[in-house]
Structure formats: C-alpha cells, structure tokens
Design a protein around this motif. Sequence first.
Motif, PDB file in Angstrom:
ATOM      1  N   ASP A 100       7.886   1.896   3.010  1.00 29.86           N
ATOM      2  CA  ASP A 100       6.889   1.013   2.418  1.00 29.86           C
ATOM      3  C   ASP A 100       5.551   1.112   3.141  1.00 29.86           C
ATOM      4  OD1 ASP A 100       6.988  -0.669   0.153  1.00 29.86           O
ATOM      5  OD2 ASP A 100       6.700  -2.433   1.420  1.00 29.86           O
ATOM      6  N   ASN A 101       5.593   1.365   4.436  1.00 29.86           N
ATOM      7  CA  ASN A 101       4.346   1.390   5.205  1.00 29.86           C
ATOM      8  C   ASN A 101       3.701   2.769   5.266  1.00 29.86           C
ATOM      9  OD1 ASN A 101       6.213   2.587   6.862  1.00 29.86           O
ATOM     10  ND2 ASN A 101       5.722   1.395   8.703  1.00 29.86           N
ATOM     11  N   THR A 102       4.197   3.730   4.458  1.00 24.11           N
ATOM     12  CA  THR A 102       3.572   5.063   4.410  1.00 24.11           C
ATOM     13  C   THR A 102       3.022   5.392   3.020  1.00 24.11           C
ATOM     14  OG1 THR A 102       5.584   6.284   3.775  1.00 24.11           O
ATOM     15  CG2 THR A 102       5.243   5.833   6.126  1.00 24.11           C
ATOM     16  N   ARG A 103       3.032   4.409   2.127  1.00 22.41           N
ATOM     17  CA  ARG A 103       2.590   4.664   0.754  1.00 22.41           C
ATOM     18  C   ARG A 103       1.920   3.431   0.168  1.00 22.41           C
ATOM     19  NH1 ARG A 103       5.837   1.501  -2.158  1.00 22.41           N
ATOM     20  NH2 ARG A 103       7.998   1.179  -1.460  1.00 22.41           N
ATOM     21  N   ARG A 104       1.247   3.663  -0.947  1.00 18.23           N
ATOM     22  CA  ARG A 104       0.747   2.598  -1.826  1.00 18.23           C
ATOM     23  C   ARG A 104       1.299   2.881  -3.212  1.00 18.23           C
ATOM     24  NH1 ARG A 104      -2.334  -1.854   0.258  1.00 18.23           N
ATOM     25  NH2 ARG A 104      -3.210  -1.155   2.261  1.00 18.23           N
ATOM     26  N   SER A 105       1.875   1.877  -3.853  1.00 17.76           N
ATOM     27  CA  SER A 105       2.573   2.114  -5.126  1.00 17.76           C
ATOM     28  C   SER A 105       2.218   1.065  -6.170  1.00 17.76           C
ATOM     29  CB  SER A 105       4.095   2.114  -4.916  1.00 17.76           C
ATOM     30  OG  SER A 105       4.496   3.125  -4.020  1.00 17.76           O
ATOM     31  N   TYR A 106       2.441   1.457  -7.410  1.00 18.06           N
ATOM     32  CA  TYR A 106       2.251   0.559  -8.550  1.00 18.06           C
ATOM     33  C   TYR A 106       3.372   0.845  -9.549  1.00 18.06           C
ATOM     34  CZ  TYR A 106       0.066  -1.380 -12.813  1.00 18.06           C
ATOM     35  OH  TYR A 106      -0.200  -2.079 -13.959  1.00 18.06           O
ATOM     36  N   VAL A 107       4.138  -0.176  -9.905  1.00 14.42           N
ATOM     37  CA  VAL A 107       5.224  -0.036 -10.871  1.00 14.42           C
ATOM     38  C   VAL A 107       4.839  -0.770 -12.141  1.00 14.42           C
ATOM     39  CG1 VAL A 107       7.645  -0.522 -11.381  1.00 14.42           C
ATOM     40  CG2 VAL A 107       6.978   0.202  -9.076  1.00 14.42           C
ATOM     41  N   SER A 108       4.825  -0.044 -13.244  1.00 11.49           N
ATOM     42  CA  SER A 108       4.432  -0.614 -14.533  1.00 11.49           C
ATOM     43  C   SER A 108       5.500  -1.571 -15.056  1.00 11.49           C
ATOM     44  CB  SER A 108       4.208   0.505 -15.552  1.00 11.49           C
ATOM     45  OG  SER A 108       4.029  -0.001 -16.861  1.00 11.49           O
ATOM     46  N   ASN A 109       5.092  -2.490 -15.913  1.00 12.41           N
ATOM     47  CA  ASN A 109       6.048  -3.347 -16.628  1.00 12.41           C
ATOM     48  C   ASN A 109       6.734  -2.606 -17.773  1.00 12.41           C
ATOM     49  OD1 ASN A 109       5.602  -5.642 -15.038  1.00 12.41           O
ATOM     50  ND2 ASN A 109       3.846  -6.270 -16.269  1.00 12.41           N
ATOM     51  N   SER A 110       6.238  -1.399 -18.113  1.00 15.53           N
ATOM     52  CA  SER A 110       6.804  -0.607 -19.206  1.00 15.53           C
ATOM     53  C   SER A 110       7.984   0.221 -18.710  1.00 15.53           C
ATOM     54  CB  SER A 110       5.747   0.319 -19.809  1.00 15.53           C
ATOM     55  OG  SER A 110       4.683  -0.419 -20.364  1.00 15.53           O
ATOM     56  N   VAL A 111       9.045   0.262 -19.507  1.00 22.03           N
ATOM     57  CA  VAL A 111      10.260   1.002 -19.159  1.00 22.03           C
ATOM     58  C   VAL A 111      10.258   2.352 -19.874  1.00 22.03           C
ATOM     59  CG1 VAL A 111      12.783   0.982 -19.230  1.00 22.03           C
ATOM     60  CG2 VAL A 111      11.530  -1.145 -18.830  1.00 22.03           C
ATOM     61  N   ILE A 112      10.702   3.374 -19.194  1.00 23.70           N
ATOM     62  CA  ILE A 112      10.750   4.728 -19.751  1.00 23.70           C
ATOM     63  C   ILE A 112      11.688   4.788 -20.954  1.00 23.70           C
ATOM     64  CG2 ILE A 112      11.549   7.084 -19.264  1.00 23.70           C
ATOM     65  CD1 ILE A 112      10.507   6.702 -16.415  1.00 23.70           C
TER      66      ILE A 112
ATOM     67  N   VAL B 213       3.269  -4.208 -10.850  1.00 18.10           N
ATOM     68  CA  VAL B 213       3.381  -4.809  -9.528  1.00 18.10           C
ATOM     69  C   VAL B 213       3.015  -3.774  -8.459  1.00 18.10           C
ATOM     70  CG1 VAL B 213       4.940  -5.889  -7.878  1.00 18.10           C
ATOM     71  CG2 VAL B 213       5.187  -6.375 -10.318  1.00 18.10           C
ATOM     72  N   TYR B 214       2.194  -4.189  -7.495  1.00 16.85           N
ATOM     73  CA  TYR B 214       1.808  -3.328  -6.374  1.00 16.85           C
ATOM     74  C   TYR B 214       2.754  -3.544  -5.198  1.00 16.85           C
ATOM     75  CZ  TYR B 214      -2.606  -2.526  -8.809  1.00 16.85           C
ATOM     76  OH  TYR B 214      -3.555  -2.179  -9.733  1.00 16.85           O
ATOM     77  N   SER B 215       2.905  -2.482  -4.403  1.00 13.63           N
ATOM     78  CA  SER B 215       3.684  -2.597  -3.172  1.00 13.63           C
ATOM     79  C   SER B 215       3.210  -1.544  -2.184  1.00 13.63           C
ATOM     80  CB  SER B 215       5.184  -2.427  -3.450  1.00 13.63           C
ATOM     81  OG  SER B 215       5.470  -1.112  -3.890  1.00 13.63           O
ATOM     82  N   GLY B 216       3.654  -1.660  -0.946  1.00 12.37           N
ATOM     83  CA  GLY B 216       3.303  -0.693   0.084  1.00 12.37           C
ATOM     84  C   GLY B 216       2.107  -1.115   0.913  1.00 12.37           C
ATOM     85  N   THR B 217       2.113  -0.667   2.173  1.00 15.55           N
ATOM     86  CA  THR B 217       1.018  -0.996   3.095  1.00 15.55           C
ATOM     87  C   THR B 217       0.474   0.250   3.776  1.00 15.55           C
ATOM     88  OG1 THR B 217       2.637  -1.405   4.859  1.00 15.55           O
ATOM     89  CG2 THR B 217       1.946  -3.307   3.519  1.00 15.55           C
ATOM     90  N   GLY B 218       0.688   1.417   3.174  1.00 17.80           N
ATOM     91  CA  GLY B 218       0.261   2.672   3.781  1.00 17.80           C
ATOM     92  C   GLY B 218      -1.242   2.812   3.884  1.00 17.80           C
ATOM     93  N   GLY B 219      -1.651   3.890   4.560  1.00 14.67           N
ATOM     94  CA  GLY B 219      -3.072   4.159   4.761  1.00 14.67           C
ATOM     95  C   GLY B 219      -3.692   4.895   3.587  1.00 14.67           C
ATOM     96  N   ASP B 220      -4.770   5.627   3.870  1.00 20.30           N
ATOM     97  CA  ASP B 220      -5.517   6.334   2.831  1.00 20.30           C
ATOM     98  C   ASP B 220      -4.733   7.531   2.285  1.00 20.30           C
ATOM     99  OD1 ASP B 220      -7.615   4.582   3.200  1.00 20.30           O
ATOM    100  OD2 ASP B 220      -8.653   5.892   4.634  1.00 20.30           O
ATOM    101  N   LEU B 221      -5.114   7.945   1.088  1.00 22.06           N
ATOM    102  CA  LEU B 221      -4.513   9.121   0.459  1.00 22.06           C
ATOM    103  C   LEU B 221      -4.659  10.344   1.349  1.00 22.06           C
ATOM    104  CD1 LEU B 221      -3.421  10.836  -1.936  1.00 22.06           C
ATOM    105  CD2 LEU B 221      -5.754  10.815  -2.865  1.00 22.06           C
ATOM    106  N   TYR B 222      -3.536  11.065   1.528  1.00 24.13           N
ATOM    107  CA  TYR B 222      -3.516  12.247   2.388  1.00 24.13           C
ATOM    108  C   TYR B 222      -2.985  13.443   1.599  1.00 24.13           C
ATOM    109  CZ  TYR B 222      -1.877  15.473   6.036  1.00 24.13           C
ATOM    110  OH  TYR B 222      -1.650  16.578   6.801  1.00 24.13           O
ATOM    111  N   TYR B 223      -3.604  14.618   1.820  1.00 23.57           N
ATOM    112  CA  TYR B 223      -3.132  15.876   1.231  1.00 23.57           C
ATOM    113  C   TYR B 223      -2.644  16.795   2.345  1.00 23.57           C
ATOM    114  CZ  TYR B 223      -5.464  14.610  -3.145  1.00 23.57           C
ATOM    115  OH  TYR B 223      -5.861  13.973  -4.305  1.00 23.57           O
ATOM    116  N   SER B 224      -1.450  17.332   2.173  1.00 17.82           N
ATOM    117  CA  SER B 224      -0.959  18.325   3.118  1.00 17.82           C
ATOM    118  C   SER B 224      -1.570  19.682   2.775  1.00 17.82           C
ATOM    119  CB  SER B 224       0.566  18.414   3.042  1.00 17.82           C
ATOM    120  OG  SER B 224       0.959  19.031   1.820  1.00 17.82           O
ATOM    121  N   GLU B 225      -1.157  20.710   3.493  1.00 17.89           N
ATOM    122  CA  GLU B 225      -1.665  22.051   3.214  1.00 17.89           C
ATOM    123  C   GLU B 225      -0.945  22.703   2.042  1.00 17.89           C
ATOM    124  OE1 GLU B 225      -1.518  24.356   6.763  1.00 17.89           O
ATOM    125  OE2 GLU B 225      -2.980  23.106   7.844  1.00 17.89           O
ATOM    126  N   SER B 226       0.059  22.032   1.501  1.00 13.71           N
ATOM    127  CA  SER B 226       0.827  22.589   0.389  1.00 13.71           C
ATOM    128  C   SER B 226       0.125  22.355  -0.940  1.00 13.71           C
ATOM    129  CB  SER B 226       2.220  21.972   0.351  1.00 13.71           C
ATOM    130  OG  SER B 226       2.936  22.268   1.527  1.00 13.71           O
TER     131      SER B 226
END
Length: 328
Positions: free
Chosen positions: A143-155, A185-198
């Motif tokens: 939870d502390n390495t990401r920022r997330s948003y889960v929609s109310n809509s179901v697949i 609903v929002y969740s997570g306490t991570g930092g800024d968006l990060y890109y790896s070298e991949s």
Amino acid sequence: MNKLIASVIGFLFITQVFAQDLSDSLLLYYPFDGNAFDHSVNGLNGDPSGVIYTEDRFGNLNMACYFDGVDDFVDFPNEAILKQGLPVSFSFWIKYDAVEVESRGVFNTSFDEDISSGVFFTSQSITGKYALGFGDGTCIYADNTRRSYVSNSVIDTANWHHIAIVVFSNLDMSIYVDRIENGGVYSGTGGDLYYSESVGSIGRHDQNVGIPAYYFKGKLDDFRYWNRALIQDDVDELYDKITLDIEDIDKEQSDFLIFPNPVIDRITIQSPNQDITEIIIYNTAGQIVYQSMYFNSLDLSGLRQGLYVLKAFDNRLNERFSKKIIVR
C-alpha cells in the motif's frame, strides 16, 4: 447526389476536426489492424509477442488484438517520450475473456518484475472492479509503494466496452466505461510516479514479488496513450468515433446510396442488390440497436445521436454491404 456529396464532405470535415483534437499530445496509437504499427506522428511501433489478430467489435477480421492470458504481450519501444510525468491518459476498446484477476493485467507503462513502477490498469481481485494505479519505484508491492483508484464499475466479460483512463495526480484519477465515470475509491500512500529502465507493455502487469506477472486474456483494440488529461468531450468523441475512409466513399458513390447522412429521422437506401432482405444497425460497441426487414426508407428517430454502422444482409444472412452513418 449533391445532397449525398455534401453529407460526405461534412462527415469528413467533422472526422478531421475530431482527429486533430484527439491527436494533441498523442504519444502512440495502435489500431491493431493486423499489426502493432503506431499511427501517431511519433512512429513508435509496438513489439508483439505471441498475440494474434482477430475480429473486432463489428466482426471485421484481423482488426483487433487477442491475448491468450498465458504469455502474450505487446511492448512499447524503450523511449524516453513514453515515460511521461502526470497527467497521462489512455483509451481503448476491450473484451475480457476471463474472470480471474491473474488474467486481467491489461497494461503497465513501465513493466518490470518485482518493482512497483509505471502506470498500470488491472482489476480488484475480490470485487472484479476496474483498477488503476502507479508505482513509486520501491522493490516491493504494498500500500505504501503505490497510488490506486478502484472504479465502482465491475468488469463485464460478455461484451466489448470502451475504456478511457485519466491519471491527473495522486488523488485525481478517472476510469470511464462507455463514456461514464461512475466514481470510485482511492488507496495507497506511495510516492511519485516512477519509471524503471524497462519498456512499457500491453497485456501484462507484475504485482506480486516472486510470483509470475499477470497476463491479460481477451481482445483489445484502438489503444491510445497521451501525455495530457482527457476531458469529457474527448471521451465522448472517442466512444463515438468511427473513421470514414476513402474506400467507403468510393463504394457509397458507385454501389449504392444512403441519404441523408447525417440523418435526423428517416434514411433512404438505394441499392442495385435486389436480394437484400434485412437491415441491422450496430452502435460503436458492436451491439445491435436496430433490426428491420429491408425497406427503401427506414425510421431511425428512436436512435440517440451518435455514430453507427448499418449493415445489409440477404436471406442467407450473407453481408451485402456495410456503411457508417451519423444520427443527429
């Protein structure tokens, strides 16, 4: 005939205006028309592995991409232009073929094993709701390495749907399903968006340390990626958008006539094909919205404004012709 030509010219003008707007800050666009070529100005062709090309939402062969949920993916080129800071947006048509969360890793803009990075689109495992997020570069998934948003809509696995995604900031994300944002609903306490070298990748996303990545199972079409935030008008245009190409104009003028187009209430069909018995009209999701025996004049006043595909069939259900129409 003059009325028909005027309608076609008007249609082309509208399409060009929409395309110009939607091309603003467009990083890449994969129509998946038998390949993974980029149709944006950047020429950032995808690198497909294992995927096959299949029917799109209108039944056209080799016009959408199928992922088997095992090891299929399409990688982005490893270019700095595709590793953008926020805001970013995405748009695509999707048909899920699986209910398991392991088969719903749709994309990650920085795919890497055991690193929480990039913008990713997947689903919530318990509820099956659409899920969106980004990682901060930490070598663990929590939870502390990401920022997330889960929609109310179901697949939904039964039909094609249009998805538009906007990631504006940590607490400002949107998931539009068929142009509607139902909240979430929002969740997570991570930092800024990060890109790896991949590279970024469509069709897979890793979210568990020491466990293989999740691979998408289903069909995907018309994938777009922007380094700007889409607005509701953009989403509406993307949902309704059908391109009228030169082949269609030539066929319209030489083989048969449909007018007026755009249509307000009634449309007239004049065709040299005497064996036409049925008319079916589809919306942009490929769903049937109108079905009738063939008549020269049809009442379309019951259809809402938007873009549609009109198809004519003979008594053996062989398709005789197909046209795009606008209802005003």
